[in-house]
Structure formats: structure tokens, C-alpha cells
Design an enzyme around this catalytic site. Structure first.
Site, short mmCIF file in Angstrom:
data_model
loop_
_atom_site.label_atom_id
_atom_site.label_comp_id
_atom_site.label_asym_id
_atom_site.label_seq_id
_atom_site.Cartn_x
_atom_site.Cartn_y
_atom_site.Cartn_z
CD GLU A 1 -2.85 -1.25 2.43
OE1 GLU A 1 -4.08 -1.21 2.37
OE2 GLU A 1 -2.67 -0.20 3.25
CG ASP B 1 -4.50 -4.54 10.62
OD1 ASP B 1 -5.00 -5.51 10.62
OD2 ASP B 1 -3.62 -4.30 10.71
CB ALA C 1 6.02 -7.02 16.05
#
Lengths: 350, 350
Positions: free
Chosen positions: B66, B237, B149
Site C-alpha cells: 500500500e 486492521d 511485535a
């Protein structure tokens, strides 16, 4: 604790302006034009498999910044490019650009390159690729109307690919023509500086228009253009910027890169929405004819398309390994354990 | 002839992963989180003036690449980011990113930076900025469900900005929890590893869910969530990836970044198109209330938006001058005469 050295995956190759210029000279500019034409032809032949996202433009009063992405399913590429016509007055480039290639399967970037210089080459290579398929076979003389930053590149590509030897120059600013005379001096062209566009196109089989003013200009009018020529119109490349009188378009067979973009940005923005055009990829893949008669006027309404940048970056990537003309850029955080980004940061504390 | 040295305009500043990590330690990670929150708040307050182009996605079977551009009229920025869930299995990062700032008036790039590390910080800073406005004022305990993470960054930001001291960890993979225990050891938190999500949320005023599996998961069900908490749901997301049971959404007041994006990518993709949400920028600029009662459940459905990256790059730019932690990258071709790109190339022949 000392920070471990970044792994090989953490690096991408970066080609600076300096290294790009060295690479062009190492390969030879005409050899590179020929190479680029090969890569562009290859990608035009497989045109249908590309992801042809429209460019994403951010407009302001002063200009535009665009991102031009594309992908062939294995490799993803994009170019950042700006267009700020007023920049020239401040001693800046109207157009600057850089580009990137990434792997589609992992999303990891692999190559970042300057593209101001590379775009100049790919634009000329695209013109030459099109002329190779459309111009009269014996074309040796080209009129070069508009003697700005792109003009010498056009000359080099047209000689390398089509055998053009004679150049007839014209620019409203004689200083621009003098610059071309200086730059091409000693490179083996027969160059004539002309006082008018009419004089420039005398005897030319290829007419290249690459003027830079953002306005509806009429560099060529209908009565100037004789039968059988190939017009390479690349200066009109945004809304409100054209170079040719519409009557020329009516008399010509018009060839374009990607119609949805060319109808907005190209010469044909002056014509109705259904004005007939031929897509160059169809000519390359044998689905549409190119030049069909000696008297036909062929016209390439070139605006520049993302796939040409993709081809240029592919070419660059393939020539880079042996040249050594790149730097390694530590742009990807690559912890040993992908979930342990924070641990990587802590260990870097030293 | 020797090539002239590139002018100052030819360079942009580049922040490598190594320099980014040094900068974070030089500033201090909590100080940097606080600084980032300030910049994000500033940009959320002037939300309306931003060019909010939707992100441009190139999808493949393996993932997505993206480009996320935005502009405040003076500065243009974009982020390149990929999302490849399967990368982890091959020892690669699921997400890598880099970003760029440019001047709108000239289109010239000025800063290029790694953004894998910086995105981790800005994501945590955004969560903390939202919690600062929505969480109960006396929140000292946070459940951290999903110990990948992003998790340690969430802990650091929530302590720096909201005063969170007690962490209750849960992950389906105990090794992930052990990694967080290791990484946060000695940093002054009171940390409890929990065996179930139910245990993790006991006594927590803030519940952060940041799990990574791409699927419709149900990390939290309705009966688990008591009144008065703030839920910071940032793991869902993308389309097809959610973490919460829809009943929780019905009981909560839901706050989002940019509704057109969140309705596609966030938890509310499970809800009808007209499901009521509050935009965080309205809370920041006083146009909408944040938390209005002690018993209210507030829920931040965070997916990450381009303006947050823009804020992070602005912060970086402003902190870079004094730090010296950057390299100069020769990425802009800048001939003395902008029309003389070919002359610049010729003079580089050496």
C-alpha cells in the site's frame, strides 16, 4: 551488549544520481536506449497482465505530486514524480522523480533509484520504441521542436533505435537551441538550427514536439504537416497542456499508451470522448496494425505511463549486479525473531 | 572535465533503521512517545485541512502493498507499507515500511526514513493519545492481549502518556508472552503473565487487543467486559480480520480515525454501514465529547491512518537537525540550468 549487524534482508540497493550517470556512461547512452526499448517492448507485449492502477495525484496551486504504482504479479514498482512548471524560474527542476521495486510475494522493497535521469531516458526510449513501429522505415531526419531538458535524449534514442541522423531544431527561446547545439556537438549528428517551426519540419519524416509551457499551445497547425510523417507529440502531458491543432489529430491515426489517462492528459483531451485511438500494446502484440501506408500520418500522443517506469527499473535492476554502481541502504528492520522488534531496539542500545 | 559536486538541493535526508534506533535511545523511548502524541494531537486538531486520499492498495495472493499519501498543504508525505501475514513463518516481518516527506511548493523530497520501527512507535503513540482522552483518569492497569511485535511499544506509550504501571499479559502462544516478560524486565513495570484472556482483563481499566491472526477471531466476548473500561482494539486492521464479538461493539461508544477506512478494515466491518461512531479528531477539537461517564465503555477501533504517519515524519524531521543521525542521499538530479539535464550527464563523463 552491542547491536548485531543488520542481516542481508535489511538492505535494499540504492542508485544515486551520481551512480546513475556513471552507469549510463559505463553502458553507453545509445546502448542503454536500445536496452530500454527491449524491456519496454517486452512489457507492452504482456500489457494485459499488469495491475494498471491510475496514478494518485496530490494537486496544489504550485503543481502536482504523483505516485504511479504498477505490478506484473511478481514485481511491484512505483514512481514518485512531481510537476511544478514554476520551478524552472527558481533554478529547480520542473520534474524530479525516484522509483522503487519490491517483491510481490514478501512485500519487501529491493531497489530504490533516482528517476529524474532515468525518466528522461525511458521517455526517449518509449518515443523511439513507438517510432520504430510507426515511422517511415527510411526516416533519417527529425524535427525537434522544443529544445528543453528532454530534447537531446530524444535525439540519442531516435538515432540508436531508428537511425535518425539529421536534426532540425526549433525553440521559441534561441538559448535553448544553442544549448542543444552545444550538447550534441561532436556526437556525430548533422544538426540545423531553424528560425521557425515551419523551417524545422522541412524534409523531416519524424516530427517530435516536446515543449514545456503549460497552456493550450499550437506548435503545429494542420497546413504545416505533410502526408507520410510520424508525429511524436510528448510535450502535452497534463490537463490544459497541448501542442497540436485539433485538425492534425483528425487527419492522423493516433496511437496512445493507456486511453483513460491520455484522454485526460494528452493531445486528445481536445477531442470528443469517443475519438478513435489505437493502443500501442496492441500494435506490439499484433492485435492492431501500426503504419499501413506511406501517405498515412501516424501520431504518438505520449504522456508517460507507469509500466514504462517499471520497465526502466527492471532494466536497471538487471544491469546493476555487474556494475557495482549502487549503495546498500539499511531501510528494512529485520529482527531475528519477527515478533521481537522491541528486543531488536533494546539490543541496539549498546 | 570533472563532474561538479552535487548541489545541496540534490540531497535528501535519509534515516536508516540503525539511525532510527539510535535516535529513539538518544531521545528516550518514553520521551519520544510523549513527543509523538503531541504531534499527532496537533494534526488531529487540524484534521479538516488534510488531503485525505484513500490508501492505494495492490493486492496479491500473498499480501498487500500500500501507498498512503497525505498533505497539509505545505508538506506532502506518504508511507509505503506491506502486509504479508505468511512472512512470519519465513522469518520475515509481516509489515515493513518506509516514508517520505516532500515540499508541496516545489515537489522536492526532503526526508526519507525507515518506518517499520517508526510505525511501531506511532501506532502505540496513537493508542496512548486516544486513551489519554477516553480512558478512566485513574487507569493504572492494562491488559495486553496479543504479545507480538506491537505489544511492548503499547506498554511504553501507555505508561509515558497515561501512567499505566501494571500489565496483565496474555497470548495463545506462551513464548510470545515470555518474550514480553524478557523485554520489559528491568523497565519498572509490574507484569503478570496470565493463562487466559479472562484472567488478563481482571482489574484492568484499559484492555488492549493486538493479536495478529488474519481471521474473524473473538478475543473478547461480551460477558468478559465490565463497565467503565477503555478498550484499545488495534489488531483488527484489514478486511476479514477482527478481534471482538459484535455484542461488545453494541454496548460501547466506538471511536475511530477515518470512518470510510475503518468501516472496511476495523472491528466495525461486522456492523451495519450506519453504525454510529465518533471521529477522534472531533474529540480533539472539542466538537464531540470523549468519555462522559464512569460506567461508559469506550472503544478505540484503531486501524492506522496516513495522518499519523505524517505526524511521525514531521516529529522525526524536527528532531533530526540536532541529532545528526541521518545520511545525505543524492536522489535529486539538480543541474545548474534545469533545461540542461543532458549537459549535466555529459559533464559527469569525467
Amino acid at each position: 551488549m552491542t547491536a548485531p549487524a543488520p542481516s542481508e534482508l535489511a538492505f535494499i540497493r540504492f542508485v544515486s544520481v551520481e551512480n546513475m550517470m556513471k552507469l549510463i556512461h559505463q553502458i553507453g547512452i545509445e546502448e542503454m536506449m536500445t536496452g530500454l526499448v527491449g524491456y519496454i517492448e517486452e512489457d507492452f507485449r504482456r500489457w494485459e497482465l499488469f495491475d494498471k492502477t491510475p496514478r494518485v495525484a496530490s494537486h496544489s496551486a504550485e503543481g502536482v505530486i504523483e505516485l504511479m504504482p504498477t505490478s506484473d504479479g511478481e514485481v511491484y514498482g512505483f514512481k514518485y514524480v512531481n510537476g511544478h512548471p514554476k520551478n524552472t524560474r527558481e533554478g529547480l527542476q520542473t520534474v524530479t522523480a525516484f522509483g522503487l521495486l519490491a517483491r510481490v510475494d514478501t512485500g519487501y522493497p529491493v531497489l530504490l533509484s533516482e528517476m529524474t535521469m532515468l525518466t528522461a531516458l525511458r521517455t526517449a526510449a518509449t518515443s523511439a520504441m513507438v517510432a520504430k513501429h510507426l515511422a517511415p522505415k527510411d526516416a533519417r531526419t527529425m524535427a525537434l521542436i522544443g529544445n528543453g531538458a528532454q530534447s537531446e535524449f530524444q535525439a540519442m534514442a531516435m538515432r540508436a533505435v531508428c537511425g535518425v541522423e539529421h536534426l532540425r531544431l526549433y525553440d521559441i527561446d534561441r538559448a535553448a537551441t544553442d544549448k542543444v547545439l552545444r550538447n550534441l556537438g561532436g556526437l556525430g549528428f548533422d544538426v540545423t538550427a531553424c528560425a521557425t517551426p515551419e523551417e524545422a519540419i522541412e524534409g523531416a519524416q519524424i516530427i517530435t514536439t516536446c515543449t514545456a509551457d503549460k497552456q493550450y499551445a499550437t506548435i503545429l497547425t494542420d497546413n504545416m504537416v505533410g502526408s507520410g510523417v510520424h508525429i511524436n507529440a510528448i510535450g502535452g502531458d497534463c490537463p490544459g497542456k497541448t501542442e497540436l491543432h485539433p485538425d492534425i489529430l483528425k487527419r492522423s491515426d493516433v496511437f496512445v499508451e493507456f486511453p483513460p489517462q491520455t484522454r485526460i492528459e494528452g493531445e486528445i483531451q481536445q477531442m470528443p470522448e469517443d475519438f478513435a485511438v489505437t493502443e500501442m500494446w496492441q500494435v506490439l502484440s499484433g492485435k492492431a496494425p501500426g503504419r499501413t501506408s506511406e501517405r498515412q500520418i501516424t501520431l504518438f500522443d505520449g504522456v508517460g505511463f507507469a509500466i514504462e517506469d517499471f520497465s526502466a527499473l527492471r532494466y536497471l535492476r538487471d544491469r546493476l549486479e555487474d556494475s557495482g554502481l549502487y549503495q546498500n541502504l539499511d531501510i528494512i528492520a529485520d529482527p531475528d525473531d519477527p515478533r521481537d522488534l522491541f528486543g531488536m531496539l533494546q539490543r541496539a542500545k549498546g
